[in-house]
Design an enzyme around this catalytic site. Structure first.
Site, PDB file in Angstrom:
ATOM      1  N   HIS A   6      19.654  84.700  77.255  1.00  0.00           N
ATOM      2  CA  HIS A   6      21.279  84.701  78.330  1.00  0.00           C
ATOM      3  C   HIS A   6      21.827  85.334  77.841  1.00  0.00           C
ATOM      4  CE1 HIS A   6      23.095  82.079  80.693  1.00  0.00           C
ATOM      5  NE2 HIS A   6      23.021  82.719  81.128  1.00  0.00           N
ATOM      6  N   GLU A 285      24.691  82.941  75.894  1.00  0.00           N
ATOM      7  CA  GLU A 285      25.433  83.135  76.948  1.00  0.00           C
ATOM      8  C   GLU A 285      26.682  84.424  76.315  1.00  0.00           C
ATOM      9  OE1 GLU A 285      26.396  79.932  79.152  1.00  0.00           O
ATOM     10  OE2 GLU A 285      26.720  81.850  81.232  1.00  0.00           O
TER      11      GLU A 285
HETATM   12 ZN   LIG Z   1      24.966  83.234  82.642  1.00  0.00          ZN
END
Ligand SMILES: [Zn+2]
Length: 342
Positions: A6, A285
Site C-alpha cells: 500500500h 501507506e
Molecule cells: Zn491508501
C-alpha cells in the site's frame, strides 16, 4: 523480501497537480479533457527520480522494505469531480505516471491502477482502463472506490450486480482490488480520518450481507487501513452475521484481506490477534495520510514494520505478512518475482 502492499505517488512532480487544477477549473466546459494526452509530457525522468529519491525510496532504504505496490495518490482520484470524461483523462494520466515510476525503478515499485469511476456512470470505462493497465502497463491490481460521490454514498453496495462487469474483468485478469475511497466533499467526513475508515468498515459489512463470493469465488479484496473498525468490532460482526442467518465471518476469508496500515502497536497487536495471519498483508501507506513522528516512540507513525517486528509471531508467520500473502493475493506479482528468480 518485504513487500509493502500500500503506497501512493503522493510526491509526484507539480505539473501533474497543475494539470488537475486546470481540469477542475474547466470541467464544466469542453476544455475538461482537451490536450490531456500531453499534460505530463514535460515531466522529465529526472524530476520523477527526484520526487521519489527523497521520499518513498529513502524510506524504503531506511526502514528495510524492498518493493512497494504503488498507485496514484488516492485522495486526488477525486471521482466526484466533473464527469466521466474528466475522470477518464485524469485517471489515464495518473496511471501512466505510475508506469513511468515502475519503468525507472522496476525493483522498487510495481503498479496498481486508479479507475475512471464517476458518480452515476456505468463501468465500461472502468473495465477498459483496468484491462489497459494490466495488459499494457503490466499493473497487478486496482484501487476500487466504493463511493465515487466522495462521501455521499450514492453508489450501490459493492455486492450489487452493478459492479459485476469490473469483477468479471478482475477475475479474468486475476488481479485483486484494494477498496479505496478518495477525497471527501462532504464536510462531515474528514477524508483520511473518517471517510477512509468508514469505507473500509462499510465494505466489510456489505460483504457480510450478500453472496458476492458465491458468484465470484476467486475475487479478492484488500481492505486497507487495517480493515477500518472491523478487527476491533469482530464480535459485533460475528454476532450480526449470526443474527442475520449469514455464514460465519470465516467464510469471507478466502476473498477478503487486511493491510497493516494501523499506526500504533496496540492496534497491530489486536489485528494480528483477531485476523488470521494468512489474511494480513504488510502495508504502510507511506508517504501518505500520517507523516509525523509519534512523540511517545520517536518513530514515524507510518513506520509499520516496527510494529510487525514486535508481534509475538514466528518468523514463518511474519514472512507470510511481509511477502507470502502478497504473492498469493497478487499472482501477477508472484509470477514476475519468480521469473526474476525471487
Ligand atoms: Zn491508501
Amino acid at each position: 523480501m518485504i513487500i509493502d502492499c500500500h503506497g501512493h505517488y503522493t510526491t509526484a512532480p507539480p505539473q501533474l497537480q497543475a494539470f488537475r487544477d486546470g481540469q477542475i477549473a474547466a470541467f464544466k466546459g469542453v476544455a475538461a479533457t482537451a490536450g490531456w494526452e500531453r499534460a505530463t509530457a514535460d515531466i522529465s525522468d529526472d524530476e520523477i527520480r527526484s520526487s521519489l529519491e527523497g521520499a518513498q525510496l529513502k524510506l524504503q532504504r531506511q526502514r528495510g522494505t524492498d518493493l512497494t505496490i504503488f498507485s496514484p495518490r488516492a485522495s486526488a482520484m477525486g471521482h466526484h469531480v466533473g464527469g466521466e470524461g474528466t475522470s477518464v483523462a485524469w485517471t489515464r494520466i495518473c496511471n501512466d505516471m505510475i508506469a513511468r515510476v515502475v519503468s525507472l525503478y522496476p525493483d522498487n515499485f510495481v503498479g496498481v491502477c486508479q479507475l475512471p469511476q464517476s458518480p452515476g456512470a456505468g463501468l465500461k470505462q472502468v473495465v477498459a482502463e483496468l484491462e489497459r493497465c494490466v495488459t499494457e502497463l503490466r499493473f497487478i491490481g486496482c484501487n476500487l472506490n466504493p463511493d465515487p460521490s466522495g462521501g455521499h454514498w450514492t453508489a450501490p453496495p459493492l455486492t450489487d450486480r452493478f459492479w459485476y462487469p469490473v469483477y468479471e474483468k478482475m477475475v479474468e485478469l486475476d488481479v485483486p482490488a484494494m477498496v479505496h475511497v478518495s477525497a471527501s466533499c462532504n464536510p462531515a467526513f474528514h477524508a483520511t480520518g473518517a471517510h477512509y475508515i468508514n469505507a473500509d468498515t462499510t465494505a466489510f459489512m456489505q460483504f457480510i450481507q450478500a453472496d458476492l463470493f458465491k458468484d465470484f469465488p476467486t475475487l479478492r479484496f484488500i481492505i486497507p487501513h487495517g480493515g477500518g473498525a472491523v478487527p476491533y468490532h469482530w464480535g459485533r460482526y460475528r454476532g450480526l452475521a449470526q443474527d442475520m442467518k449469514r455464514p460465519p465471518l470465516t467464510a469471507l476469508l478466502n476473498n477478503v484481506f487486511f493491510d497493516t496500515c494501523v499506526y500504533h502497536q496496540p492496534g497491530i497487536d489486536l489485528l494480528a490477534e483477531v485476523i488470521p495471519v494468512d489474511n494480513i498483508l504488510f502495508g504502510s501507506e507511506m508517504v501518505g495520510a500520517v507523516r509525523g513522528v509519534d512523540p511517545t516512540t520517536g518513530h514515524n507513525y507510518d513506520d509499520t514494520k516496527r510494529y510487525i517486528e514486535a508481534l509475538p509471531l514466528s518468523d514463518a508467520d511474519k514472512k507470510k505478512i511481509y511477502e507470502g500473502n502478497a504473492r498469493r493475493v497478487f499472482p501477477r506479482l508472484d509470477a514476475r518475482l519468480k521469473a526474476r528468480g525471487l
